[in-house]
Design an enzyme around this catalytic site. Structure first.
Site, PDB file in Angstrom:
ATOM      1  N   CYS A  20       0.781  -1.247   0.150  1.00 54.14           N
ATOM      2  CA  CYS A  20       0.003  -0.065  -0.008  1.00 54.14           C
ATOM      3  C   CYS A  20       0.892   1.368   0.029  1.00 54.14           C
ATOM      4  CB  CYS A  20      -0.808  -0.118   1.210  1.00 54.14           C
ATOM      5  SG  CYS A  20       0.178   0.183   2.799  1.00 54.14           S
ATOM      6  N   CYS A  23       3.633   1.862   2.773  1.00 55.98           N
ATOM      7  CA  CYS A  23       4.785   1.107   2.642  1.00 55.98           C
ATOM      8  C   CYS A  23       5.731   2.172   1.872  1.00 55.98           C
ATOM      9  CB  CYS A  23       4.616   0.045   1.931  1.00 55.98           C
ATOM     10  SG  CYS A  23       3.461  -1.256   2.581  1.00 55.98           S
ATOM     11  N   ASP A 423       7.338  30.386 -29.156  1.00 55.24           N
ATOM     12  CA  ASP A 423       8.247  30.850 -30.138  1.00 55.24           C
ATOM     13  C   ASP A 423       7.377  30.442 -31.507  1.00 55.24           C
ATOM     14  OD1 ASP A 423      10.662  31.213 -31.377  1.00 55.24           O
ATOM     15  OD2 ASP A 423      10.755  29.255 -31.596  1.00 55.24           O
ATOM     16  N   ASP A 618      11.400  24.891 -29.334  1.00 54.53           N
ATOM     17  CA  ASP A 618      12.131  23.876 -29.541  1.00 54.53           C
ATOM     18  C   ASP A 618      13.791  24.182 -30.043  1.00 54.53           C
ATOM     19  OD1 ASP A 618      11.882  25.170 -32.211  1.00 54.53           O
ATOM     20  OD2 ASP A 618      11.513  23.446 -33.366  1.00 54.53           O
ATOM     21  N   ASP A 622      15.547  29.262 -27.178  1.00 51.89           N
ATOM     22  CA  ASP A 622      14.330  29.017 -26.314  1.00 51.89           C
ATOM     23  C   ASP A 622      14.563  28.569 -24.962  1.00 51.89           C
ATOM     24  OD1 ASP A 622      12.740  29.804 -28.661  1.00 51.89           O
ATOM     25  OD2 ASP A 622      12.527  27.937 -29.215  1.00 51.89           O
TER      26      ASP A 622
END
Length: 723
Positions: A20, A23, A423, A618, A622
């Site tokens: 669970c 744990c 961009d 990309d 950037d």
């Protein structure tokens, strides 16, 4: 994130025995308390821990030993090791025996509820069966409780062990040492059935976690167990783990690709939606790339394996998903704070309940039953599962949509985004020049086809993007491109060559070709890259080349605007170009001529005004803006720096995936809040009812088990969310 040192080392540890969420919390707390551990996170879904530690103070073996002492098995996960697919779905023998013992008690309780006490076993038989449960079958609860207390984090096992052992010992005392041996004074059925219901709940929780919540199991099924490899000039079927890098492998229609590689022979179509979210198959030919996990939907492909296991894109995605699922969203801190004081508070409430009930009723039996009911009804697991259960499903759904979040915090932050900054090049546009317009003087004397043919004949000698765009356009028109001779490049101006029976062809800037364009041309000519063409210094026309919009970008921007999200363009391109793109897309805020620093500063300004900003880009330039934003998205196969800086990666190069990510993140955060509400309201209502005697321990045990299951079921609803 703690400050890391040159001696810092990160390892992945596969953990066994977690049943669970508490744990996972226990292991995490024990590790983080060690001075040499700089950061530890435990992924309940993948049963994996990510540990960063000072390698000068402790070894990997000692880290493993710490986990062993906490009560769990563990081993170092190797670099090429992928998560192990869980195959065992059978009910454990301990649970089967437990419920065989539970059946007579259940029959007896049903009889008691209908007014008949004859169906209950004799007290001595009840004691015998309860002893088997309490002294043998309940041992995992005692181990969990002891390990939890040693780790300084009392969990559900502490409550269950304390409550059931107390009622068992009380009943044994009443049976053997009290004068009145009446049936009403022994409650062995409580200790047996509480252990039974809680064990059943743990089993259902564990199975749901492994087979429903965890998307890793789905990804593991994408790798074939066996492949057909070329060995000793014969096609031989071998196990996947026997494949070596450089191996030649064949995949026929209906089979999956086993490794990332290059096609040596054959052709076909492959479905790579597991990586990109794009449902359309892609055509594969000799020299092309194939990706592990892809399904060959048509044809037959022979390829060379270049990357195996965790080194493939599929393996990278699985490791990324595992890391993300193991991370914590900021909202989880609330649950952690509550859980840290929850069990001690429940123990105190149980003692107070016993004391007050005894003072008011002078009945030790009722006081004990009420106190045990309080212990059993309280369920910290439901609270602990509230956030990670939803995160597991949400991150898996994002992966299916082709969005890779780095961690849970990024997903949560995405849910709050109200402004998206783009961009331009490679994000809104294709990043490739295309011919958008053509102009010829009336006196040119040559057709459009001639203009394309002559320009392409000369540009075949060049290798810059404009030249490639013109040649490609001529080829798409199925035109025959003549051969030009004696080409001569004039840097910064253009290129010229001789064309048999035509003359000297010049292709380049208007001035270079002696062309003066009319002033009344369309707006696109004001922002495009213009390439003129002349024959023997006589202009015959010009092309306007622009970086064209992506096919789906207009729809994506409209989807954002429909969600009342502000859209902003920030680009290093000239303002006129940016304005032209913004006008096409209906974007009102567009800034051109910006340096990388300028972009980052503008994003900081937006954040200072209270906006939650997402940046999409990309390129290398950037990276500062991606870092400055609250949450950032990079396009896959863009620059490595952009991908490393961004909070998430869009696998399709499509902005529509960004909107999908926003919807998934919002749905996940909403689900987390629902889970937290269910878990808290359950305890807020359940504990007082148990203290007042409206819930007996058996019903409380069943209700406690169902509380965790209800949180998991609510999290699973995320799989059906549409966006």
């Amino acid at each position: 994130m703690p400050d890391l040192t040159p001696q810092s080392k990160k390892i992945s540890i596969q953990i066994g025995g977690m049943t669970c969420q508490s744990c996972a919390n226990r292991i995490e707390k024990v590790l983080n308390k060690k001075p040499f551990v700089q950061q530890a996170g435990v992924n309940f879904a993948a049963e994996e821990a990510q540990v960063v530690f000072d390698s000068t103070q402790v070894s990997e073996t000692e880290i493993i030993e710490i986990i062993h002492k906490t009560g769990f098995s563990a081993h170092i996960k190797q670099a090429n090791e992928l998560p192990i697919e869980e195959k065992n779905t059978s009910i454990p023998w301990r649970l089967i025996i437990l419920w065989i013992i539970n059946i007579p008690f259940l029959i007896g309780m049903l009889g008691m509820m209908s007014g008949s006490y004859n169906l209950m076993l004799p007290p001595i038989w009840q004691f015998a069966l309860a002893s088997i449960v309490q002294l043998w079958l309940a041992i995992p609860f005692y181990r969990g409780a002891i390990g939890s207390i040693r780790g300084g984090l009392a969990n559900m096992d502490v409550l269950v062990s304390t409550g059931t052992l107390t009622i068992y010992l009380y009943s044994a005392f009443m049976l053997f040492y009290h004068d009145n041996h009446a049936m009403g004074h022994v409650y062995f059925e409580v200790s047996v059935m509480v252990i039974g219901f809680v064990s059943l709940g743990k089993f259902l929780e564990d199975r749901t976690k492994k087979h429903s919540l965890n998307s890793l199991s789905m990804l593991l099924q994408l790798t074939p167990k066996k492949v057909t490899a070329l060995r000793n000039d014969k096609w031989t079927e071998i196990a996947l783990d026997q494949v070596n890098i450089g191996e030649i492998i064949r995949a026929n229609q209906g089979e999956r690709i086993a490794a990332d590689g290059i096609i040596e022979n054959g052709n076909g179509w492959c479905d790579e939606s597991h990586l990109t979210g794009e449902s359309r198959p892609e055509e594969k030919q000799k020299g092309g790339k194939v990706l592990a996990g892809a399904m060959v939907t048509e044809g037959s492909i022979i390829y060379q394996a270049n990357q195996l296991g965790s080194q493939t894109l599929l393996g990278d995605m699985m490791n990324a998903l595992s890391d993300a699922q193991g991370s914590k969203a900021p909202i989880a801190r609330f649950a952690d704070k509550v859980a840290s004081v929850f069990v001690p508070a429940v123990l105190l409430i149980s003692l107070v309940t016993f004391a007050l009930t005894y003072v008011l009723t002078n009945d030790s039996v009722s006081s004990l039953i009420h106190a045990v009911s309080v212990l059993v009804i309280a369920c910290p697991c439901a609270l602990g599962l509230a956030t990670p259960a939803a995160i597991m499903v949400g991150l898996g759904k994002a992966v299916n949509a082709g969005v890779w979040f780095k961690d849970a915090a990024a997903m949560e932050e995405t849910a709050h985004v109200d402004t998206v900054v783009f961009d331009k090049t490679g994000t809104l546009t294709k990043g490739e020049l295309e011919i958008s317009a053509l102009w010829q003087p009336q006196s040119a004397g040559y057709s459009e086809e001639d203009l394309y043919r002559f320009a392409a004949a000369v540009e075949q000698q060049a290798n810059h993007p404009i030249a490639k765009a013109i040649v490609q356009a001529a080829e798409q028109k199925m035109l025959e491109i003549p051969t030009a001779l004696f080409s001569k490049m004039e840097v910064g101006q253009g290129i010229q060559a001789e064309l048999e029976q035509v003359g000297t062809i010049k292709v380049g800037k208007p001035d270079y070709c002696g062309l003066i364009l009319p002033k009344n041309l369309e707006d696109i000519w004001q922002i495009a890259s213009i390439v003129a063409v002349s024959i023997n210094d006589e202009p015959i026309g010009a092309f306007a080349l622009t970086d064209t919009l992506k096919n789906d970008i207009l729809h994506a921007i409209q989807r954002l605007q429909q969600q009342n999200i502000d859209v902003v363009i920030m680009s290093g391109d000239q303002q006129s170009v940016v304005d032209y793109i913004a006008k096409q897309l209906g974007i009102k805020k567009a800034f051109g001529g910006l340096s990388p620093r300028d972009k980052a500063e503008k994003i900081q300004n937006l954040k200072s005004l209270g906006h939650v900003v997402a940046m999409v880009g990309d390129g290398i330039n950037d990276a500062p803006a991606l870092s400055a934003a609250n949450v950032s998205f990079a396009m896959k196969s863009g620059s490595d720096i952009a991908e490393q800086t961004a909070s998430a990666t869009l696998m399709q190069h499509s902005v529509n995936q960004l909107i999908d990510a926003l919807f998934i993140a919002r749905a996940t955060l909403k689900n987390i809040k629902q889970n937290l509400f269910f878990a808290l309201i359950y305890n807020i209502l359940g504990i007082p009812l148990a203290a007042l005697g409206f819930l007996n321990p058996v019903i409380a045990g069943a209700a406690m088990a169902m509380s965790s299951i209800s949180v998991l079921m609510n999290a699973l609803r995320l799989k059906k969310v549409r966006f």
